[in-house]
Design a protein around this motif. Structure first.
Motif, PDB file in Angstrom:
ATOM      1  N   SER A  24       0.809  -1.225   0.000  1.00  0.00           N
ATOM      2  CA  SER A  24       0.000   0.000   0.000  1.00  0.00           C
ATOM      3  C   SER A  24       0.840   1.273   0.000  1.00  0.00           C
ATOM      4  O   SER A  24       0.402   2.315  -0.495  1.00  0.00           O
ATOM      5  N   THR A  25       2.045   1.194   0.546  1.00  0.00           N
ATOM      6  CA  THR A  25       2.906   2.380   0.590  1.00  0.00           C
ATOM      7  C   THR A  25       3.838   2.471  -0.613  1.00  0.00           C
ATOM      8  O   THR A  25       4.619   3.415  -0.717  1.00  0.00           O
ATOM      9  N   ASN A  26       3.745   1.489  -1.516  1.00  0.00           N
ATOM     10  CA  ASN A  26       4.611   1.484  -2.699  1.00  0.00           C
ATOM     11  C   ASN A  26       4.080   2.471  -3.730  1.00  0.00           C
ATOM     12  O   ASN A  26       2.956   2.330  -4.221  1.00  0.00           O
ATOM     13  N   ASN A  50      -5.843   3.519   3.589  1.00  0.00           N
ATOM     14  CA  ASN A  50      -5.941   4.837   2.957  1.00  0.00           C
ATOM     15  C   ASN A  50      -5.641   5.952   3.952  1.00  0.00           C
ATOM     16  O   ASN A  50      -5.055   6.980   3.583  1.00  0.00           O
ATOM     17  N   ASN A  51      -6.013   5.765   5.200  1.00  0.00           N
ATOM     18  CA  ASN A  51      -5.679   6.756   6.224  1.00  0.00           C
ATOM     19  C   ASN A  51      -4.179   6.799   6.471  1.00  0.00           C
ATOM     20  O   ASN A  51      -3.598   7.866   6.683  1.00  0.00           O
ATOM     21  N   GLN A  52      -3.542   5.626   6.422  1.00  0.00           N
ATOM     22  CA  GLN A  52      -2.096   5.562   6.639  1.00  0.00           C
ATOM     23  C   GLN A  52      -1.321   6.251   5.527  1.00  0.00           C
ATOM     24  O   GLN A  52      -0.288   6.877   5.762  1.00  0.00           O
ATOM     25  N   THR A  53      -1.814   6.114   4.299  1.00  0.00           N
ATOM     26  CA  THR A  53      -1.102   6.681   3.150  1.00  0.00           C
ATOM     27  C   THR A  53      -1.640   8.041   2.730  1.00  0.00           C
ATOM     28  O   THR A  53      -1.134   8.638   1.787  1.00  0.00           O
ATOM     29  N   ASN A  54      -2.697   8.503   3.448  1.00  0.00           N
ATOM     30  CA  ASN A  54      -3.316   9.787   3.119  1.00  0.00           C
ATOM     31  C   ASN A  54      -3.757   9.834   1.652  1.00  0.00           C
ATOM     32  O   ASN A  54      -3.506  10.801   0.932  1.00  0.00           O
TER      33      ASN A  54
END
Length: 271
Positions: A24-26, A50-54
């Motif tokens: 997800s952060t890639n 989605n909250n973590q990656t904004n």
């Protein structure tokens, strides 16, 4: 411009959820489509990531892919996405496909629910084949396919007959696909885990065994798989003892393995 998406089936728990978490952060992926039957779980996972990656890059898609019609629903979603992108002079690229959905059943074949066994083949084999087939036309050089097989794919297993056979199909199909897609620059890898800490045992035993015995953390298995797949390895086997088991399958033969597991590897199950 190429819009890169990742598709993960069986993403509501276990390794599918962990795959979504790790990629997800890639920044390579513009969208991550997570697919499963359980809407509440998918919504929870997509909201968290989605909250973590904004961002809103993780997209839940509720489908029961054991039903053949769901495969073509997904195909229509891909075609729709491609048409939307073409209006903006962009194109769709499935950068990563992870066929992770699957389940097993414990117990001798003649004592298990035949409907459940057929559903297993539909999910473990038919759905995986169908989703791969509809995805390849949207793939380009550098794309990857990861199919979740199992250590069971190397053996014929007593008390686990249909599951082992279904995963043998996945492994064979994956290796053949790797050869066929090499000239297109598409990497194909079979993930072959042994016991992993997921909901697998609870489902396979129909509630009689709540957890997988001696299960390895999903994060370790998934991280290793993504690394091996990126190196264009055809199989990903995390633990050294699992590699020994895979090698041993060639020495002992399928019938001996099936007889031994039937006699000595009884697992609890409820009809």
């Amino acid at each position: 411009m190429m819009i890169n998406i990742a598709i993960i089936t069986g993403a509501s728990s276990g390794m599918g959820k962990e795959f979504a978490n790790q990629i997800s952060t890639n920044s390579l992926y513009d969208e991550i489509w997570i697919i499963a039957r359980r809407k509440d779980k998918l919504d929870e996972i997509s909201l968290q990531l989605n909250n973590q990656t904004n961002s809103k890059k993780v997209i839940p898609i509720v489908l029961d892919i054991s039903k053949k019609e769901s495969i073509f629903i997904l195909q229509n979603e891909l075609l729709k996405k491609q048409q939307e992108l073409s209006l903006l002079n962009n194109s769709l690229n499935i950068q990563l496909l992870i066929n992770n959905a699957g389940f097993g059943t414990y117990g001798p074949f003649d004592d298990t629910d035949i409907n459940k066994e057929m559903e297993m083949v539909d999910l473990n084999c038919t759905a995986l084949t169908g989703i791969t087939g509809i995805s390849i036309p949207f793939m380009h050089e550098g794309s990857q396919i990861i199919n979740t097989a199992s250590m069971a794919s190397y053996w014929a297993l007593g008390n686990f007959a249909v599951y082992g056979a279904s995963k043998a199909y996945v492994l064979s199909f994956t290796i053949a696909l790797a050869a066929e897609l090499k000239h297109k620059g598409i990497k194909v890898c079979a993930l072959c885990p042994g016991p992993v800490s997921t909901e697998f045992a609870n489902v396979a035993s129909n509630g009689e065994r709540k957890e997988v015995k001696h299960g390895v953390e999903t994060s370790k298995v998934v991280k290793h798989c993504l690394k091996q797949a990126s190196k264009n390895r055809k199989t990903a086997i995390y633990a050294f003892k699992w590699k020994i088991e895979a090698f041993g399958s060639h020495l002992f033969g399928k019938y001996l393995g099936a007889w031994a597991t039937y006699k000595f590897c009884k697992r609890p199950y409820k009809k």
